[in-house]
Scaffold this motif. Sequence first.
Motif, PDB file in Angstrom:
ATOM      1  N   SER A   1       1.489   1.116  -4.111  1.00 42.16           N
ATOM      2  CA  SER A   1       2.381   0.634  -3.068  1.00 42.16           C
ATOM      3  C   SER A   1       3.624   1.498  -2.895  1.00 42.16           C
ATOM      4  O   SER A   1       4.319   1.818  -3.862  1.00 42.16           O
TER       5      SER A   1
ATOM      6  N   GLU B   1       6.237   0.432  -1.742  1.00 41.31           N
ATOM      7  CA  GLU B   1       7.378  -0.418  -2.079  1.00 41.31           C
ATOM      8  C   GLU B   1       7.756  -0.292  -3.550  1.00 41.31           C
ATOM      9  O   GLU B   1       8.876  -0.644  -3.941  1.00 41.31           O
TER      10      GLU B   1
ATOM     11  N   ARG C   1      -0.737  -0.906  -0.960  1.00 42.14           N
ATOM     12  CA  ARG C   1       0.159  -2.060  -1.131  1.00 42.14           C
ATOM     13  C   ARG C   1      -0.166  -2.798  -2.417  1.00 42.14           C
ATOM     14  O   ARG C   1       0.089  -3.998  -2.549  1.00 42.14           O
TER      15      ARG C   1
ATOM     16  N   GLY D   1      12.096  -7.293  -6.935  1.00 45.66           N
ATOM     17  CA  GLY D   1      11.938  -7.871  -5.603  1.00 45.66           C
ATOM     18  C   GLY D   1      12.345  -9.328  -5.551  1.00 45.66           C
ATOM     19  O   GLY D   1      13.363  -9.743  -6.106  1.00 45.66           O
TER      20      GLY D   1
ATOM     21  N   ARG E   1       4.863  -5.919  -2.878  1.00 42.97           N
ATOM     22  CA  ARG E   1       6.025  -6.212  -3.699  1.00 42.97           C
ATOM     23  C   ARG E   1       5.720  -7.286  -4.745  1.00 42.97           C
ATOM     24  O   ARG E   1       4.846  -8.128  -4.543  1.00 42.97           O
TER      25      ARG E   1
END
Length: 287
Positions: free
Chosen positions: A90, A92, A117, A173, A195
């Motif tokens: 990911s 993120e 992801r 997160g 996340r």
Amino acid sequence: MPVRLVTDSTAMLEPALAAVLGIAVVPLQVVIGPKVFDEGTEDARPEVVAQALRDFTPVSTSRPAPVVFAETYRRLAEEGATEVVSVHLSAEMSGTFESVQVAARDAGIRVVCVDTRQVGPAVGYAVRAAAAALEAGASADEAAQAARDVAAGARSLFYVDTLEYLRRGGRIGAAAALLGSALAVKPLLGFEDGRVVPLERVRTSTRALNRLEELAVAAAGEQQVDVTVAHLANPDRAAALTERLSTRLADGLAGRAVDCGELGAVLGAHVGPGMIAVCVAPRPTIS
């Protein structure tokens, strides 16, 4: 092979399997104290990272530079590749995907970049789905979509003894909401849209692991699945969970084993000793 696959070391692919499938694996780096090591080398074993964390030695991680991916793509082109499908953790959670995108611009051949992801085994299952698609005659775009489909259908669940390591790495997160009561609970976490998110708060580690099992069984449902149990410095509990899931998910596994192993050093640096994770991924559909 006109289409080749690339992934990163957080996918947790065994080197022998990567070689058989023709997948190039680019390592992330682990920084222990003042020293930098490629993930997968002797000095960056998961147990080394776990001990460093226990000893309060500074541990961090680093993405590969774009030039590393660019060199990999050029090498594959020299070996005869006309396209590359590059499947990664990911965006993120790591700057790795950004490096992939930068490198792809000047690769000299077409590179299809896939942000799964996901992290860990879910990334591994995604790239294996792409390999299966290519073996069945799929195009680069179709293989990339096979990877995305498996990643989107995968469920990554994990238990940590403490949120402290995720907090230090800035990868907590939405789960940051649990920090205020972290001493009183054993958090169960998952992945949503790339996340870390909180799932539940459980009072004891035994109850947390029992609940982790139930969530994994629910994620599998009635579908055909691949399952991995990963841990960091918690082999006995991981083995026990693997045995229970092997029995309870027997129909969906259809004779396939539940994989069980130690989490890679890069991911381990962010979750800390004691962590146990389960990844439940749908079997790819090859048309």
